[in-house]
Motif scaffolding. Structure first.
Motif, PDB file in Angstrom:
ATOM      1  N   HIS A 102      -6.743  -2.825 -25.841  1.00 58.89           N
ATOM      2  CA  HIS A 102      -5.700  -3.184 -24.870  1.00 58.89           C
ATOM      3  C   HIS A 102      -5.269  -4.644 -24.984  1.00 58.89           C
ATOM      4  N   GLY A 103      -5.715  -5.326 -26.044  1.00 58.76           N
ATOM      5  CA  GLY A 103      -5.271  -6.703 -26.256  1.00 58.76           C
ATOM      6  C   GLY A 103      -6.379  -7.735 -26.283  1.00 58.76           C
ATOM      7  N   GLY A 104      -7.585  -7.349 -25.920  1.00 59.14           N
ATOM      8  CA  GLY A 104      -8.702  -8.294 -25.954  1.00 59.14           C
ATOM      9  C   GLY A 104      -8.435  -9.540 -25.120  1.00 59.14           C
ATOM     10  N   TYR A 105      -8.716 -10.712 -25.692  1.00 58.47           N
ATOM     11  CA  TYR A 105      -8.582 -11.972 -24.956  1.00 58.47           C
ATOM     12  C   TYR A 105      -7.145 -12.311 -24.554  1.00 58.47           C
ATOM     13  N   SER A 106      -6.177 -11.615 -25.127  1.00 62.55           N
ATOM     14  CA  SER A 106      -4.779 -11.916 -24.789  1.00 62.55           C
ATOM     15  C   SER A 106      -4.277 -11.121 -23.588  1.00 62.55           C
ATOM     16  N   ALA A 107      -5.152 -10.315 -22.975  1.00 68.61           N
ATOM     17  CA  ALA A 107      -4.732  -9.493 -21.830  1.00 68.61           C
ATOM     18  C   ALA A 107      -5.863  -9.412 -20.802  1.00 68.61           C
ATOM     19  N   THR A 108      -5.490  -9.062 -19.584  1.00 71.87           N
ATOM     20  CA  THR A 108      -6.452  -8.967 -18.482  1.00 71.87           C
ATOM     21  C   THR A 108      -6.203  -7.693 -17.680  1.00 71.87           C
ATOM     22  N   TYR A 109      -7.298  -6.967 -17.403  1.00 71.97           N
ATOM     23  CA  TYR A 109      -7.224  -5.826 -16.489  1.00 71.97           C
ATOM     24  C   TYR A 109      -7.217  -6.361 -15.066  1.00 71.97           C
ATOM     25  N   VAL A 110      -6.459  -5.692 -14.192  1.00 76.04           N
ATOM     26  CA  VAL A 110      -6.414  -6.073 -12.777  1.00 76.04           C
ATOM     27  C   VAL A 110      -6.552  -4.808 -11.938  1.00 76.04           C
ATOM     28  N   LEU A 111      -7.427  -4.856 -10.954  1.00 77.52           N
ATOM     29  CA  LEU A 111      -7.604  -3.743 -10.007  1.00 77.52           C
ATOM     30  C   LEU A 111      -7.108  -4.197  -8.646  1.00 77.52           C
ATOM     31  N   LEU A 112      -6.163  -3.426  -8.073  1.00 77.14           N
ATOM     32  CA  LEU A 112      -5.602  -3.754  -6.758  1.00 77.14           C
ATOM     33  C   LEU A 112      -6.235  -2.880  -5.687  1.00 77.14           C
ATOM     34  N   GLN A 113      -6.271  -3.395  -4.475  1.00 73.65           N
ATOM     35  CA  GLN A 113      -6.765  -2.600  -3.351  1.00 73.65           C
ATOM     36  C   GLN A 113      -5.733  -1.539  -2.993  1.00 73.65           C
ATOM     37  N   LYS A 114      -6.182  -0.536  -2.265  1.00 73.31           N
ATOM     38  CA  LYS A 114      -5.276   0.520  -1.824  1.00 73.31           C
ATOM     39  C   LYS A 114      -4.270  -0.061  -0.838  1.00 73.31           C
ATOM     40  N   ASN A 115      -3.050   0.481  -0.861  1.00 68.29           N
ATOM     41  CA  ASN A 115      -2.064   0.051   0.132  1.00 68.29           C
ATOM     42  C   ASN A 115      -2.308   0.807   1.443  1.00 68.29           C
ATOM     43  N   ALA A 116      -1.549   0.510   2.464  1.00 67.99           N
ATOM     44  CA  ALA A 116      -1.773   1.098   3.796  1.00 67.99           C
ATOM     45  C   ALA A 116      -1.694   2.617   3.770  1.00 67.99           C
ATOM     46  N   GLU A 117      -0.750   3.171   3.023  1.00 62.75           N
ATOM     47  CA  GLU A 117      -0.589   4.627   2.937  1.00 62.75           C
ATOM     48  C   GLU A 117      -1.806   5.259   2.257  1.00 62.75           C
ATOM     49  N   GLN A 118      -2.282   4.666   1.186  1.00 60.31           N
ATOM     50  CA  GLN A 118      -3.454   5.191   0.487  1.00 60.31           C
ATOM     51  C   GLN A 118      -4.699   5.106   1.364  1.00 60.31           C
ATOM     52  N   LYS A 119      -4.838   4.036   2.132  1.00 57.16           N
ATOM     53  CA  LYS A 119      -5.982   3.904   3.041  1.00 57.16           C
ATOM     54  C   LYS A 119      -5.938   4.979   4.121  1.00 57.16           C
ATOM     55  N   ARG A 120      -4.725   5.236   4.640  1.00 58.06           N
ATOM     56  CA  ARG A 120      -4.576   6.279   5.668  1.00 58.06           C
ATOM     57  C   ARG A 120      -4.958   7.639   5.104  1.00 58.06           C
ATOM     58  N   GLU A 121      -4.471   7.953   3.899  1.00 60.61           N
ATOM     59  CA  GLU A 121      -4.803   9.237   3.261  1.00 60.61           C
ATOM     60  C   GLU A 121      -6.305   9.354   3.037  1.00 60.61           C
ATOM     61  N   ASN A 122      -6.936   8.270   2.633  1.00 64.79           N
ATOM     62  CA  ASN A 122      -8.373   8.259   2.390  1.00 64.79           C
ATOM     63  C   ASN A 122      -9.146   8.525   3.685  1.00 64.79           C
ATOM     64  N   ARG A 123      -8.705   7.888   4.780  1.00 60.14           N
ATOM     65  CA  ARG A 123      -9.357   8.127   6.079  1.00 60.14           C
ATOM     66  C   ARG A 123      -9.220   9.589   6.497  1.00 60.14           C
ATOM     67  N   GLU A 124      -8.036  10.164   6.311  1.00 57.68           N
ATOM     68  CA  GLU A 124      -7.820  11.570   6.679  1.00 57.68           C
ATOM     69  C   GLU A 124      -8.708  12.488   5.853  1.00 57.68           C
ATOM     70  N   LEU A 125      -8.812  12.199   4.553  1.00 55.68           N
ATOM     71  CA  LEU A 125      -9.642  13.011   3.671  1.00 55.68           C
ATOM     72  C   LEU A 125     -11.095  12.963   4.115  1.00 55.68           C
ATOM     73  N   HIS A 126     -11.592  11.772   4.438  1.00 58.26           N
ATOM     74  CA  HIS A 126     -12.990  11.639   4.860  1.00 58.26           C
ATOM     75  C   HIS A 126     -13.228  12.224   6.242  1.00 58.26           C
ATOM     76  N   SER A 127     -12.224  12.165   7.125  1.00 59.55           N
ATOM     77  CA  SER A 127     -12.414  12.759   8.456  1.00 59.55           C
ATOM     78  C   SER A 127     -12.446  14.290   8.351  1.00 59.55           C
ATOM     79  N   LYS A 128     -11.685  14.874   7.410  1.00 56.89           N
ATOM     80  CA  LYS A 128     -11.705  16.339   7.209  1.00 56.89           C
ATOM     81  C   LYS A 128     -13.054  16.768   6.652  1.00 56.89           C
ATOM     82  N   ARG A 129     -13.590  15.973   5.697  1.00 56.03           N
ATOM     83  CA  ARG A 129     -14.902  16.299   5.138  1.00 56.03           C
ATOM     84  C   ARG A 129     -15.971  16.247   6.220  1.00 56.03           C
ATOM     85  N   GLY A 130     -15.881  15.243   7.087  1.00 57.94           N
ATOM     86  CA  GLY A 130     -16.857  15.106   8.180  1.00 57.94           C
ATOM     87  C   GLY A 130     -16.768  16.269   9.148  1.00 57.94           C
ATOM     88  N   ALA A 131     -15.551  16.779   9.383  1.00 60.48           N
ATOM     89  CA  ALA A 131     -15.353  17.879  10.328  1.00 60.48           C
ATOM     90  C   ALA A 131     -15.867  19.191   9.755  1.00 60.48           C
TER      91      ALA A 131
END
Length: 196
Positions: free
Chosen positions: A165-194
């Motif tokens: 992917h380019g070695g030293y000339s490139a950098t991987y970046v990981l972003l946090q989930k946005n508000a919509e993704q966080k909401r979907e994640n909470r719903e998914l985990h609340s369904k599993r808990g139920a």
């Protein structure tokens, strides 16, 4: 003595005629500011414009062209970071900063990451080059990219890319989930808990 002064004054004023009107009238026409006034006004307006880009162009610690970059916020799981470091995540977006000036790179990086986060894109590749021949110092752009990425709150982790992917000339970046993704994640985990 006073008579001499009064006589002198009258001699000097002999050719002066009284004004027909003693009221001061407003100046006719619009007021036109001078070029200097216009320039000062424009400079003041530009200073007042809000720039949402907070990435610093101040002093940077220079890195070497072959120096690896590692960054991980507290709370990022070791397994997640290891997968990022090893290039195991699908790269959903790439930004090429090669040949860009520092100010252009700063602007493009800021808005690229902001746009990716809004759109829910989480794994990015930034091509910044190694900067072996950059002037006045090697790896100037690379050094600033390494400085800027940790300044962005939605950046969870970064690491020098794998060779494919380019070695030293490139950098991987990981972003946090946005508000919509966080909401979907909470719903998914609340369904599993139920379901339990």
């Amino acid at each position: 003595m006073q008579n001499d002064e009064a006589e002198l004054f009258l001699q000097e004023m002999s050719g002066v005629k009284p004004l027909s009107q003693d009221a001061v009238l407003p100046e006719q026409g619009d007021f036109n500011p001078t070029l200097a006034q216009q320039a000062r006004r424009k400079a003041a307006e530009q200073e007042m414009e809000y720039d949402p880009n907070y990435l610093s162009m101040e002093y940077v610690d220079l890195v070497k062209p072959e120096e690896p970059f590692t960054y991980k916020k507290d709370g990022v799981q070791d397994g997640v970071y290891r997968n990022l470091r090893l290039g195991k995540y699908q790269l959903d977006a790439t930004l090429n900063l090669l040949g860009k000036s520092l100010s252009d790179a700063r602007r493009e990086l800021f808005y690229f990451i902001e746009d990716c986060h809004k759109r829910g894109i989480r794994t990015l590749l930034i091509n910044h080059g190694m900067g072996r021949n950059s002037k006045p110092h090697p790896a100037i752009l690379r050094s600033y990219v390494f400085k800027w990425l940790p300044q962005i709150p939605v950046v969870l982790a970064c690491n020098t890319a794998q060779k494919q992917h380019g070695g030293y000339s490139a950098t991987y970046v990981l972003l946090q989930k946005n508000a919509e993704q966080k909401r979907e994640n909470r719903e998914l985990h609340s369904k599993r808990g139920a379901q339990k």
